[in-house]
Design an enzyme around this catalytic site. Sequence first.
Site, short mmCIF file in Angstrom:
data_model
loop_
_atom_site.label_atom_id
_atom_site.label_comp_id
_atom_site.label_asym_id
_atom_site.label_seq_id
_atom_site.Cartn_x
_atom_site.Cartn_y
_atom_site.Cartn_z
N ASP A 21 0.87 -1.16 0.00
CA ASP A 21 0.00 0.00 0.00
C ASP A 21 0.92 1.23 0.00
O ASP A 21 2.11 1.12 0.31
CB ASP A 21 -0.89 -0.04 1.25
CG ASP A 21 -1.79 1.16 1.36
OD1 ASP A 21 -2.38 1.56 0.34
OD2 ASP A 21 -1.90 1.70 2.47
N ASP A 179 -1.68 -1.09 5.81
CA ASP A 179 -2.01 -0.61 7.16
C ASP A 179 -3.50 -0.51 7.43
O ASP A 179 -3.91 0.03 8.45
CB ASP A 179 -1.36 0.76 7.42
CG ASP A 179 -2.01 1.86 6.59
OD1 ASP A 179 -2.15 1.67 5.36
OD2 ASP A 179 -2.38 2.90 7.15
#
Length: 232
Positions: A21, A179
């Site tokens: 990400d 996350d």
Amino acid sequence: MTGSRITNHQSRSYPRGVLFDLDGTLLDSAPDMLATVNRMRAVRGRAPMVLEALRPHVSRGARAMASAAFPDVPPEQVPELVPEFLAVYREELGLHGRPFEGVEALLAELEGDGTRWGIVTNKPETLARDLLPGLGWASRCGVLVGGDTLAERKPHPLPLLHAAQALGLDPGSCVYVGDDRRDIDAARAAGMASVVALWGYRLDDDDPAAWQGDAMIEAAADLLDPAVWPGR
């Protein structure tokens, strides 16, 4: 001490492919986002927002950040703020944020071991791509998939499957690092092992253990140890 740790790593290997990400995982972009919402607040005569109040919302996208910046705006009207947010953010892009501590060393270590890496983000692709040159990642990142690149976005597995294919790898030989719960859900649906990046952004009531990632890592530098990586 650092030298001996690198020597120990040379006898081991990282996953063949690693997908990350972007916001909250590779890049601490919250300062760019803060500059954006504070410009929006200023034109409305409002006091600046503090970073600590915005940071937990960053991984949830423009709508969530606009809602946090203007909590008195009815939820059904928040989408009207998103085009303004994106236009202002484009002007603040890359001016304030920086890679999280340990990220640059990690990427160099992965590359040195022959691991291919890429980025799968829900950020619009053009915004994500515009960040890469300033970070020195444009020629190093093997694939970049944005939230509008394909017909689906995370938590759908399609972006991860597409990225693995672009790297020429089977999804099962890749690990996804993120996350947010959407990251872990997408990895599971794609048949990839996952790493929960605990150094990223999340709300106080989030329980990352409940996401059931394959590993939970406190700091990017911890991933310099090949032994902590799942899925191999």
